[in-house]
Design an enzyme around this catalytic site. Structure first.
Site, short mmCIF file in Angstrom:
data_model
loop_
_atom_site.label_atom_id
_atom_site.label_comp_id
_atom_site.label_asym_id
_atom_site.label_seq_id
_atom_site.Cartn_x
_atom_site.Cartn_y
_atom_site.Cartn_z
N HIS A 24 1.11 -1.75 -0.11
CA HIS A 24 -0.16 -0.19 -0.12
C HIS A 24 0.80 1.02 -0.23
O HIS A 24 0.52 2.12 1.02
CB HIS A 24 -1.21 0.14 1.44
CG HIS A 24 -0.97 -0.90 2.27
ND1 HIS A 24 0.27 -0.17 3.35
CD2 HIS A 24 -1.50 -1.75 3.21
CE1 HIS A 24 0.22 -1.24 4.47
NE2 HIS A 24 -0.84 -2.06 4.35
N HIS A 78 -2.03 -9.63 15.32
CA HIS A 78 -2.84 -8.32 14.66
C HIS A 78 -3.41 -9.02 13.58
O HIS A 78 -3.31 -9.84 12.80
CB HIS A 78 -1.33 -7.51 13.75
CG HIS A 78 -1.37 -6.76 13.21
ND1 HIS A 78 -2.09 -5.62 13.31
CD2 HIS A 78 -0.30 -6.28 12.51
CE1 HIS A 78 -2.52 -4.55 12.33
NE2 HIS A 78 -1.54 -5.03 11.54
N GLU A 80 -4.03 -7.25 10.60
CA GLU A 80 -4.17 -6.90 9.07
C GLU A 80 -3.62 -7.66 8.56
O GLU A 80 -3.69 -9.14 8.98
CB GLU A 80 -3.51 -6.17 9.09
CG GLU A 80 -2.88 -4.85 7.97
CD GLU A 80 -2.51 -4.09 7.56
OE1 GLU A 80 -1.71 -3.62 8.83
OE2 GLU A 80 -2.29 -3.49 6.83
N ASP A 82 -2.26 -9.36 6.18
CA ASP A 82 -1.49 -9.96 5.15
C ASP A 82 -0.50 -11.01 7.36
O ASP A 82 0.17 -11.89 6.91
CB ASP A 82 0.24 -8.83 5.54
CG ASP A 82 0.27 -7.79 6.63
OD1 ASP A 82 -0.71 -7.55 7.41
OD2 ASP A 82 1.07 -7.98 7.07
N HIS A 145 0.35 -0.55 15.37
CA HIS A 145 -0.10 0.24 15.12
C HIS A 145 -1.44 0.11 14.06
O HIS A 145 -1.76 0.83 13.01
CB HIS A 145 0.70 0.03 12.71
CG HIS A 145 0.09 -0.59 11.94
ND1 HIS A 145 0.11 -0.10 11.45
CD2 HIS A 145 0.77 -1.98 11.85
CE1 HIS A 145 -0.13 -1.05 9.93
NE2 HIS A 145 -0.44 -1.98 10.67
N ASP A 164 4.09 -6.73 14.02
CA ASP A 164 4.70 -5.95 12.70
C ASP A 164 6.05 -5.08 13.76
O ASP A 164 6.67 -5.04 13.05
CB ASP A 164 3.53 -4.79 12.39
CG ASP A 164 2.35 -4.69 11.47
OD1 ASP A 164 3.59 -5.95 11.02
OD2 ASP A 164 1.17 -4.77 10.99
N TYR A 192 10.73 0.82 7.07
CA TYR A 192 9.84 -0.22 7.87
C TYR A 192 9.52 1.19 8.30
O TYR A 192 8.08 1.73 8.85
CB TYR A 192 10.23 -0.99 8.63
CG TYR A 192 9.13 -1.71 8.91
CD1 TYR A 192 8.65 -2.36 7.81
CD2 TYR A 192 8.73 -1.81 10.44
CE1 TYR A 192 7.76 -3.90 8.49
CE2 TYR A 192 7.74 -2.85 10.73
CZ TYR A 192 6.52 -3.44 9.89
OH TYR A 192 6.03 -4.60 10.21
N HIS A 225 7.43 -9.57 10.16
CA HIS A 225 8.32 -9.57 9.00
C HIS A 225 9.61 -9.12 8.73
O HIS A 225 10.12 -8.78 9.61
CB HIS A 225 7.92 -8.12 8.06
CG HIS A 225 6.21 -7.78 7.97
ND1 HIS A 225 5.31 -8.58 6.97
CD2 HIS A 225 5.38 -7.18 8.44
CE1 HIS A 225 4.20 -8.35 6.77
NE2 HIS A 225 3.86 -7.04 7.93
FE1 FEO Z 1 0.16 -4.43 10.00
FE2 FEO Z 1 2.71 -6.79 8.91
O1 FEO Z 1 0.53 -5.38 8.92
#
Ligand code: FEO
Length: 395
Positions: A24, A78, A80, A82, A145, A164, A192, A225
């Protein structure tokens, strides 16, 4: 890639996404990873899942480890997609006894997957659960976040599964920080932070204080990640401390886009003035530099110059995009100035000034507008602006 045992009976079961190039609006030039972790004890817990297209890889890894045993808990740090995108498939196949998440985690899961029938159980900040020999403590990290975010700390292993936070969008065959080039690792970590967490810097500072107060002894940080910090977890904690303080360096960015190279000439003259004052300068043409790479440079810069020619009574679209992006991430402690060429109306500079005011930047020069092509004396004025702001940066 096979599962990797990162601690006794704790496995990385994530997925490597070598070719994703956009997250994004953030350019992931070297891909990313979606890290999920599996703790195997008297009870089995899966920490987060992976992006939906990689669900089979996750499921295969889990079965490779647990065979016919059942996963007891899915811990959603989390929501989100992903990290939760594979959850519907995982719920069907693994049928865990509980989904452990924050209050907001449950709300967000319902808003994403609309499954009232899943076995949610809300966990609170500081709460612990026992898996047998291993204890998991939950640390709520609201708005880091997302509203649902939390960390999970494996007490006996001194392992922080940090969602994250402390991550990088960098896909590698290696899993640990001490196996890769340190300079590249820190560059990905900074990018990041600058593009995802900068906006939440006050909360990052609070979180670091909370973790210190809780007296967590951290041997390893496993983010959702990128690489796992086992060599020197304090290195990334110290970097987050510095980035969240946003203490500017004697560094200036001259960010610009140009139509007929007049604004570019102004940018170069400003850069010369700054260089004369021994300020570290980077000229960043928006035609050749992606907003997310520029944002990484913004992280520790003290001065930001924004330059745009005037087009159709406004700034160039690339500059509008850049300013919109920077404004959203709310960098602090920056000084700035606008510049640009124009033909007859010249709105770009006042519009940039307005954007900088909205960002609460300290505008240290009313801005430099030049009609059509700059004359030598105009370029000298630009150099003087560079020198002036260079001096201010050193005060
Ligand atoms: Fe906030 Fe890696 O997703």
């Amino acid at each position: 890639m096979k599962p990797v045992e990162i601690e006794t009976n704790v496995y990385w079961v994530g997925a490597l996404d070598w070719n994703v190039r956009d997250f994004h609006g953030y350019t992931t030039n070297k891909g990313t990873t979606y890290n999920a972790y599996l703790a195997v004890d008297e009870k089995i817990a899966l920490f987060d899942t992976v992006k939906e297209p990689f669900r089979s890889e996750l499921i295969q890894k889990i079965f490779q480890i647990i065979g016919s045993r059942q996963v007891d808990y899915i811990i959603v740090n989390h929501v989100e997609p992903d990290h939760s995108g594979s959850l519907p498939a995982i719920m069907e196949i693994l049928k865990p006894k509980k989904i452990l998440c924050t209050f907001m985690g449950k709300k967000k899961l319902l808003e994403h997957y609309h499954r009232e029938d899943w076995p949610y159980e809300e966990v609170k900040h500081g709460q612990t659960i026992s898996l047998g020999r291993k204890t998991v403590q939950f640390i709520e990290t609201r708005m880091l976040h997302w509203p649902d975010s939390m960390f999970s700390y494996l007490v006996e292993d001194r392992l922080l599964i940090s969602s994250d936070a402390f991550g990088q969008h960098w896909c590698t065959s290696e899993r640990y920080d001490d196996e890769v080039d340190q300079s590249e690792l820190m560059k990905h970590s900074a990018k990041y932070y600058a593009n995802i967490l900068l906006l939440y810097s006050p909360l990052v500072k609070k979180l670091l204080e909370t973790v210190t107060k809780m007296g967590l002894d951290i041997n390893m940080i496993a983010p959702d990640h990128g690489l796992i910090w086992r060599g020197h977890p304090s290195k990334i904690i110290q970097a987050y401390d510095a980035w969240s303080n946003q203490k500017p360096k004697q560094k200036a960015l001259v960010i610009y886009d140009t139509m007929w190279r007049s604004t570019e000439k102004m940018a170069r003259a400003i850069g010369e003035g700054l260089t004369e004052e021994k300020i570290h300068v980077r000229l960043l043409d928006l035609k050749n530099n992606h907003r997310s790479d520029i944002m990484t440079e913004v992280l520790d810069a003290g001065a930001l110059f924004f330059g745009s020619a005037t087009l159709n009574n406004g700034m160039l679209p690339s500059m509008a995009d850049m300013l919109h992006y920077v404004r959203g991430l709310r960098p602090q402690n920056k000084i700035g100035a606008a510049f640009g060429s124009y033909g007859w109306s010249g709105e770009a500079v006042p519009l940039i000034n307005q954007a900088m005011e909205e960002m609460k930047m300290k505008i240290v020069d009313p801005g430099m507008k030049i009609k059509h092509f700059p004359a030598q004396k105009d370029l000298e004025t630009c150099q003087e602006m560079g020198r002036k702001i260079g001096k201010t940066l050193k005060e």
